[in-house]
Scaffold this motif. Structure first.
Motif, PDB file in Angstrom:
ATOM      1  N   GLN A  18     -11.580  -8.398  95.126  1.00 33.66           N
ATOM      2  CA  GLN A  18     -13.003  -8.610  94.810  1.00 33.66           C
ATOM      3  C   GLN A  18     -13.342  -8.011  93.441  1.00 33.66           C
ATOM      4  OE1 GLN A  18     -15.201  -6.909  98.059  1.00 33.66           O
ATOM      5  NE2 GLN A  18     -16.175  -8.872  98.481  1.00 33.66           N
ATOM      6  N   ALA A  19     -12.862  -6.823  93.186  1.00 31.25           N
ATOM      7  CA  ALA A  19     -13.134  -6.160  91.903  1.00 31.25           C
ATOM      8  C   ALA A  19     -12.538  -6.957  90.755  1.00 31.25           C
ATOM      9  CB  ALA A  19     -12.582  -4.744  91.921  1.00 31.25           C
ATOM     10  N   LEU A  20     -11.335  -7.473  90.931  1.00 34.74           N
ATOM     11  CA  LEU A  20     -10.682  -8.277  89.897  1.00 34.74           C
ATOM     12  C   LEU A  20     -11.452  -9.570  89.640  1.00 34.74           C
ATOM     13  CD1 LEU A  20      -8.256  -8.277  88.028  1.00 34.74           C
ATOM     14  CD2 LEU A  20      -6.981  -9.489  89.804  1.00 34.74           C
ATOM     15  N   ALA A  21     -11.917 -10.214  90.710  1.00 33.27           N
ATOM     16  CA  ALA A  21     -12.699 -11.446  90.568  1.00 33.27           C
ATOM     17  C   ALA A  21     -14.036 -11.161  89.875  1.00 33.27           C
ATOM     18  CB  ALA A  21     -12.929 -12.081  91.927  1.00 33.27           C
ATOM     19  N   SER A  22     -14.670 -10.042  90.198  1.00 33.36           N
ATOM     20  CA  SER A  22     -15.933  -9.669  89.549  1.00 33.36           C
ATOM     21  C   SER A  22     -15.724  -9.403  88.069  1.00 33.36           C
ATOM     22  CB  SER A  22     -16.531  -8.434  90.212  1.00 33.36           C
ATOM     23  OG  SER A  22     -16.904  -8.713  91.524  1.00 33.36           O
ATOM     24  N   LEU A  23     -14.659  -8.696  87.741  1.00 33.88           N
ATOM     25  CA  LEU A  23     -14.353  -8.410  86.343  1.00 33.88           C
ATOM     26  C   LEU A  23     -14.103  -9.697  85.560  1.00 33.88           C
ATOM     27  CD1 LEU A  23     -13.845  -6.329  84.126  1.00 33.88           C
ATOM     28  CD2 LEU A  23     -11.458  -6.241  84.876  1.00 33.88           C
ATOM     29  N   ALA A  24     -13.378 -10.631  86.157  1.00 33.83           N
ATOM     30  CA  ALA A  24     -13.117 -11.914  85.501  1.00 33.83           C
ATOM     31  C   ALA A  24     -14.418 -12.679  85.270  1.00 33.83           C
ATOM     32  CB  ALA A  24     -12.148 -12.740  86.340  1.00 33.83           C
ATOM     33  N   ALA A  25     -15.332 -12.637  86.235  1.00 39.63           N
ATOM     34  CA  ALA A  25     -16.616 -13.330  86.082  1.00 39.63           C
ATOM     35  C   ALA A  25     -17.454 -12.694  84.981  1.00 39.63           C
ATOM     36  CB  ALA A  25     -17.377 -13.309  87.405  1.00 39.63           C
ATOM     37  N   ILE A  26     -17.454 -11.375  84.903  1.00 41.50           N
ATOM     38  CA  ILE A  26     -18.217 -10.678  83.853  1.00 41.50           C
ATOM     39  C   ILE A  26     -17.658 -11.018  82.481  1.00 41.50           C
ATOM     40  CG2 ILE A  26     -18.697  -8.394  82.883  1.00 41.50           C
ATOM     41  CD1 ILE A  26     -18.900  -7.403  85.821  1.00 41.50           C
ATOM     42  N   LEU A  27     -16.346 -11.002  82.344  1.00 42.78           N
ATOM     43  CA  LEU A  27     -15.731 -11.338  81.058  1.00 42.78           C
ATOM     44  C   LEU A  27     -16.015 -12.788  80.659  1.00 42.78           C
ATOM     45  CD1 LEU A  27     -12.324  -9.460  81.370  1.00 42.78           C
ATOM     46  CD2 LEU A  27     -14.295  -8.851  79.955  1.00 42.78           C
ATOM     47  N   ALA A  28     -16.025 -13.688  81.640  1.00 38.58           N
ATOM     48  CA  ALA A  28     -16.341 -15.088  81.353  1.00 38.58           C
ATOM     49  C   ALA A  28     -17.781 -15.241  80.877  1.00 38.58           C
ATOM     50  CB  ALA A  28     -16.092 -15.945  82.586  1.00 38.58           C
ATOM     51  N   LEU A  29     -18.721 -14.526  81.502  1.00 33.59           N
ATOM     52  CA  LEU A  29     -20.120 -14.587  81.072  1.00 33.59           C
ATOM     53  C   LEU A  29     -20.311 -13.969  79.684  1.00 33.59           C
ATOM     54  CD1 LEU A  29     -22.016 -13.781  84.377  1.00 33.59           C
ATOM     55  CD2 LEU A  29     -21.926 -15.963  83.163  1.00 33.59           C
ATOM     56  N   ALA A  30     -19.631 -12.879  79.404  1.00 39.54           N
ATOM     57  CA  ALA A  30     -19.715 -12.261  78.077  1.00 39.54           C
ATOM     58  C   ALA A  30     -19.178 -13.205  77.010  1.00 39.54           C
ATOM     59  CB  ALA A  30     -18.942 -10.946  78.069  1.00 39.54           C
ATOM     60  N   TRP A  31     -18.074 -13.875  77.298  1.00 38.56           N
ATOM     61  CA  TRP A  31     -17.506 -14.834  76.355  1.00 38.56           C
ATOM     62  C   TRP A  31     -18.481 -15.993  76.114  1.00 38.56           C
ATOM     63  CZ3 TRP A  31     -16.316 -20.006  77.100  1.00 38.56           C
ATOM     64  CH2 TRP A  31     -15.650 -20.618  76.052  1.00 38.56           C
ATOM     65  N   LEU A  32     -19.102 -16.484  77.180  1.00 38.00           N
ATOM     66  CA  LEU A  32     -20.059 -17.588  77.049  1.00 38.00           C
ATOM     67  C   LEU A  32     -21.280 -17.171  76.225  1.00 38.00           C
ATOM     68  CD1 LEU A  32     -20.791 -20.485  77.854  1.00 38.00           C
ATOM     69  CD2 LEU A  32     -21.880 -19.541  79.894  1.00 38.00           C
ATOM     70  N   ALA A  33     -21.803 -15.965  76.463  1.00 41.33           N
ATOM     71  CA  ALA A  33     -22.955 -15.474  75.695  1.00 41.33           C
ATOM     72  C   ALA A  33     -22.602 -15.345  74.222  1.00 41.33           C
ATOM     73  CB  ALA A  33     -23.419 -14.132  76.250  1.00 41.33           C
ATOM     74  N   ARG A  34     -21.408 -14.870  73.920  1.00 38.00           N
ATOM     75  CA  ARG A  34     -20.972 -14.739  72.527  1.00 38.00           C
ATOM     76  C   ARG A  34     -20.812 -16.111  71.878  1.00 38.00           C
ATOM     77  NH1 ARG A  34     -19.563 -10.607  70.117  1.00 38.00           N
ATOM     78  NH2 ARG A  34     -18.095 -10.293  68.456  1.00 38.00           N
ATOM     79  N   GLY A  39     -28.381 -13.026  72.247  1.00 41.03           N
ATOM     80  CA  GLY A  39     -28.524 -11.579  72.054  1.00 41.03           C
ATOM     81  C   GLY A  39     -28.044 -11.161  70.678  1.00 41.03           C
ATOM     82  N   GLY A  40     -27.370 -10.076  70.621  1.00 42.78           N
ATOM     83  CA  GLY A  40     -26.848  -9.596  69.353  1.00 42.78           C
ATOM     84  C   GLY A  40     -27.866  -8.747  68.617  1.00 42.78           C
ATOM     85  N   ASP A  41     -27.509  -8.350  67.449  1.00 43.98           N
ATOM     86  CA  ASP A  41     -28.342  -7.498  66.611  1.00 43.98           C
ATOM     87  C   ASP A  41     -28.482  -8.175  65.256  1.00 43.98           C
ATOM     88  OD1 ASP A  41     -29.789  -5.355  65.710  1.00 43.98           O
ATOM     89  OD2 ASP A  41     -28.050  -4.098  65.322  1.00 43.98           O
ATOM     90  N   PRO A  42     -29.489  -9.053  65.108  1.00 41.82           N
ATOM     91  CA  PRO A  42     -29.602  -9.798  63.854  1.00 41.82           C
ATOM     92  C   PRO A  42     -29.990  -8.886  62.695  1.00 41.82           C
ATOM     93  CG  PRO A  42     -31.552 -10.146  65.157  1.00 41.82           C
ATOM     94  CD  PRO A  42     -30.597  -9.334  66.007  1.00 41.82           C
TER      95      PRO A  42
END
Length: 147
Positions: A18-34, A39-42
């Motif tokens: 479960q922890a591994l799947a959650s981490l993968a989902a968080i990394l996927a969302l961070a990649w998509l946001a980037r 966000g970011g700091d313009p």
């Protein structure tokens, strides 16, 4: 899939999975946001960028003089008619307001603190270095330029 059944039967294995799947989902969302540039700091990248932001904020505002804060968080611009425009970060975008009085202008060494009549815009302190004193001297004419 007997191996997976055996792994899930272990008490800590399902938690680890479960922890591994959650981490993968968080990394996927961070990649998509980037990727979507969310966000970011313009920051204002330089005088050309500040010039474009001023033109975007006030149609027909053709900046003749521009000073950008050293950190890129804001800028001040003057056009040929003597109008002064303040540009600052507002979330992940930029906001701009025209400065119409000297009431909110204060110089402290290389820092120029400015506020407009719009209280929602707030106060901004720009690190303009040696240009701060030059801008304060030119702002003294702001009140005389308007009838």
């Amino acid at each position: 899939m007997p191996f997976l059944d055996q792994a899930l039967a272990l008490p800590g294995a399902s938690f680890a999975l479960q922890a591994l799947a959650s981490l993968a989902a968080i990394l996927a969302l961070a990649w998509l946001a980037r990727k979507l540039q969310l966000g970011g700091d313009p920051r204002i990248q330089g005088e050309d960028h500040a010039h474009a932001l001023a033109e975007e904020a006030l149609c027909g505002f053709d900046a003749q003089a521009i000073a950008v804060d050293r950190a890129g968080i804001g800028a001040i611009a003057r056009d040929a008619a003597g109008r002064i425009l303040l540009i600052r970060q507002h979330g992940s975008h930029f906001a701009a307001r025209e400065l119409v009085s000297l009431a909110g202008v204060r110089l402290d060494g290389r820092f120029l603190t400015l506020s407009t009549d719009d209280r929602r815009f707030g106060t901004i302190t720009l690190d303009l270095g040696d240009q701060a004193q030059v801008w304060v001297a030119s702002l003294r004419r702001l009140g005389a330029a308007r009838p």
